[in-house]
Design a protein around this motif. Structure first.
Motif, PDB file in Angstrom:
ATOM      1  N   ARG B  92       0.826  -1.215   0.000  1.00  0.00           N
ATOM      2  CA  ARG B  92       0.000   0.000   0.000  1.00  0.00           C
ATOM      3  C   ARG B  92       0.852   1.254   0.000  1.00  0.00           C
ATOM      4  O   ARG B  92       0.372   2.333  -0.310  1.00  0.00           O
ATOM      5  N   LEU B 115      -9.514   5.102  -8.517  1.00  0.00           N
ATOM      6  CA  LEU B 115      -9.733   3.713  -8.094  1.00  0.00           C
ATOM      7  C   LEU B 115      -8.898   3.266  -6.881  1.00  0.00           C
ATOM      8  O   LEU B 115      -9.462   2.696  -5.943  1.00  0.00           O
ATOM      9  N   PRO B 116      -7.580   3.523  -6.867  1.00  0.00           N
ATOM     10  CA  PRO B 116      -6.820   3.095  -5.672  1.00  0.00           C
ATOM     11  C   PRO B 116      -7.363   3.731  -4.398  1.00  0.00           C
ATOM     12  O   PRO B 116      -7.459   3.062  -3.362  1.00  0.00           O
ATOM     13  N   LEU B 120      -8.957   1.469  -1.477  1.00  0.00           N
ATOM     14  CA  LEU B 120      -8.104   1.281  -0.306  1.00  0.00           C
ATOM     15  C   LEU B 120      -8.142   2.436   0.673  1.00  0.00           C
ATOM     16  O   LEU B 120      -7.837   2.262   1.851  1.00  0.00           O
ATOM     17  N   ARG B 164      -1.478   8.152 -11.386  1.00  0.00           N
ATOM     18  CA  ARG B 164      -2.115   7.073 -10.640  1.00  0.00           C
ATOM     19  C   ARG B 164      -1.183   6.532  -9.559  1.00  0.00           C
ATOM     20  O   ARG B 164      -1.618   6.227  -8.448  1.00  0.00           O
ATOM     21  N   LEU B 168      -2.001   7.362  -3.795  1.00  0.00           N
ATOM     22  CA  LEU B 168      -2.067   7.060  -2.361  1.00  0.00           C
ATOM     23  C   LEU B 168      -0.900   7.658  -1.578  1.00  0.00           C
ATOM     24  O   LEU B 168      -0.547   7.162  -0.517  1.00  0.00           O
TER      25      LEU B 168
END
Ligand SMILES: Nc1ncnc2c1ncn2[C@@H]1O[C@H](COP(=O)(O)OP(=O)(O)OP(=O)(O)O)[C@@H](O)[C@H]1O
Ligand SMILES: [Mg+2]
Lengths: 271, 266
Positions: B92, B115-116, B120, B164, B168
């Motif tokens: 992650r 999406l990530p 998550l 992308r 995170l």
């Protein structure tokens, strides 16, 4: 030592084939287990998949398949009535065409034909889609995020097909019986009312339950195997074609094998 | 150019130690006994000829391909012998750009970045959208947010992949040829972006690149993979390898010369 003889080579070939099948079955079983593990989370709604993927899969495995499901089931119902009529009329038992069409369509043909159509249509499309994603490293991009491809890609598709196939089956029954009715009305002196009356006697809810349950099994099987074949594809464009072909072949053979297993099982139960 | 990042205490980058890494496909060995270290907050460039195994080593580092032997340790714990839960937790913190971009083809660029976070992260769709826009803006794709991967150019795909990878706020970035397909200005901007990521997030970066200017501009250290011997040269500073590298090949590589060409004395 001389090169191995044809017998040994054939044996080796069979061995490799069996090994391949064994790996395939083991992989698909593992995938199925993974899906079952993901199911509680799915039911709680906390699964790592996109709702829109599920909705797309429902459309793909649902209403978009209606035209072909209609045509195939109508024709199968008609063919059964035609074959039955030719034979039964000779014994003056034309009216029993309704029994023949009713039992055959509801118990076997609507389930098997609809499932085979879906293997060629939706199973192939799932396999091609996932194989393409595998080739583009799209699946790897999920894996590095710790998102399971089984949860994210397979679950929505397999669930959609497991839901839609039994519903398509019920629809296929209606269309198939209609096809039988149409042919009977044209070829025989059987009126609509008589045909429907005869159907009512021949059919009971059990027949529909059997077909429905079989289609649940077909749907789960098709969804899982076609996605599994797609995910196992290698990284080239040729692999997409290969995956699609094997998804269809495995799908059709599997459906017929499952249907045979059901027949044996139900026979043992005297249903 | 100024880049803005979340101030929400970014996790410290782990130290990465690759020891005795051997990569093979079936019986075919690609690289053997590769050793290198990525200190927290540093930038390492993996360089070497085409087909020498750069992408393969990256795949072993991010958990996609199990090494034939050797270890990839994050903060001292070997990734490949950790339990799955630990691996996932570690993964992650990674941001990965694949050589081909690997954008999810059925999603728009914005959805690709979302999406990530959606799968998550926490937060609401509005937060995700805001952040996705920011990330796309960073790589100069704000106008293309609603397009599908099939509708953009190769260089744009690379940049979208970077956006992308940043979704995170990763503490380690793995970039496989991020500047391939970028024009010189975009490539220069990317270098600046990477330097500011390191500065603001304290992120470590492992970058595979053929762009020598970029190697000299941003890489702290450099590992050269020699496909001929299937080994990696000891890790060193790029300028050191260029001027005093242990083999003629690496010196020629970093000088952009043909090692086989005879040079007549001036
Ligand atoms: N899936 C695979 N199966 C077998 N061999 C592979 C596979 N993937 C890569 N290889 C081989 O491994 C070697 C290293 O490949 P890799 O993609 O890591 O090279 P690379 O250094 O990234 O090259 P490039 O700069 O061209 O991207 C190549 O010789 C390639 O043929
Ligand atoms: Mg590569």
């Amino acid at each position: 030592m001389s090169s191995p003889g044809p017998l040994i080579r054939a044996a080796a070939g069979i061995g490799r084939g069996v090994e391949g099948v064994a790996y395939g079955v083991a992989g698909a079983t593992a995938l199925f287990g993974g899906l079952l593990l993901a199911l509680p989370a799915a039911l709680r709604g906390s699964v790592r998949a996109r709702r829109s993927d599920f909705v797309d899969a429902l459309a793909e495995a649902g209403y978009r398949a209606l035209p072909i499901v209609t045509v195939v089931n109508f024709l199968v119902g008609g063919i059964l009535a035609f074959v039955g009529a030719v034979q039964l009329v000779r014994f003056g038992a034309g009216i029993y065409v309704a029994n023949l069409v009713g039992i055959a369509v509801v118990r076997e043909m609507a389930a098997v034909m609809t499932a085979i159509v879906m293997a060629g249509r939706t199973g192939a499309s799932f396999a091609a889609r996932l194989a393409t994603m595998q080739g583009n490293e799209e699946v790897d991009a999920l894996v590095v995020l710790g998102i399971s491809p089984v949860e994210h890609l397979v679950l929505p598709r397999a669930a959609a097909l497991t839901i839609t196939l039994p519903l398509l089956y019920l629809y296929g029954c209606a269309v198939g019986l209609l096809g039988g009715l149409a042919v009977s009305a044209l070829l025989l002196d059987v009126g609509t009312a008589a045909f429907v009356g005869q159907l009512r006697e021949a059919l009971n809810a059990d027949q529909f339950v059997i077909g429905f349950v079989k289609c649940l099994a077909f749907g789960a099987f098709l969804g899982v195997t076609s996605c599994h074949v797609g995910l196992r594809a290698g990284r080239s464009a040729a692999e997409v074609g290969r995956a699609t072909t094997s998804a269809v072949v495995i799908g059709i053979v599997g459906i017929i094998a499952i249907d045979a297993a059901f027949a044996l099982f139900l026979n043992a139960l005297h249903v | 150019m100024l880049f803005m990042f979340d101030d929400r205490s970014p996790t410290r980058a782990p130290s990465i130690e690759v020891r005795g890494l051997t990569m093979a496909f079936a019986a075919r060995v690609i690289m053997r006994d590769v050793d290198f270290t990525v200190k927290p907050g540093s930038i390492l460039a993996l360089i070497g000829g085409s087909g020498s195994g750069k992408s393969t080593i990256l795949r072993a580092m991010v958990g996609l391909l199990r090494p034939a032997s050797g270890s990839v340790a994050y903060d001292g714990a070997d990734y490949w012998s950790s339990p799955p839960a630990d691996r996932t937790a570690l993964a992650r913190r990674f941001g990965v750009l694949f050589q081909g971009g690997a954008l999810w083809s059925s999603l728009t660029l914005e959805e690709n970045v979302i999406l990530p976070m959606q799968m998550l992260g926490r937060g609401t769709r509005r937060d995700w959208t805001t952040k996705a826009r920011e990330r796309l803006e960073m790589v100069g794709l704000a106008d293309a947010a609603a397009r599908l991967p099939a509708e953009i150019s190769g260089g744009m795909r690379k940049r979208a992949g970077i956006a992308r990878a940043l979704a995170l706020d990763p503490s380690v970035l793995f970039l496989d040829e991020p500047s391939a397909g970028l024009d010189p200005i975009a490539s220069r901007r990317l270098d600046d972006l990477l330097l500011s990521l390191r500065e603001h997030l304290g992120a470590s970066i492992v970058i595979v690149t053929h762009e020598l200017a970029s190697v000299f501009a941003i890489a702290d250290t450099c590992v050269f993979l020699d496909a001929g011997t299937q080994t990696a040269l000891p890790q060193d500073r790029p300028t050191e390898l260029r001027d005093h590298g242990p083999t003629p090949l690496v010196r020629a590589f970093l000088r952009r010369e043909d090692p086989n060409e005879r040079r007549s004395a001036p």
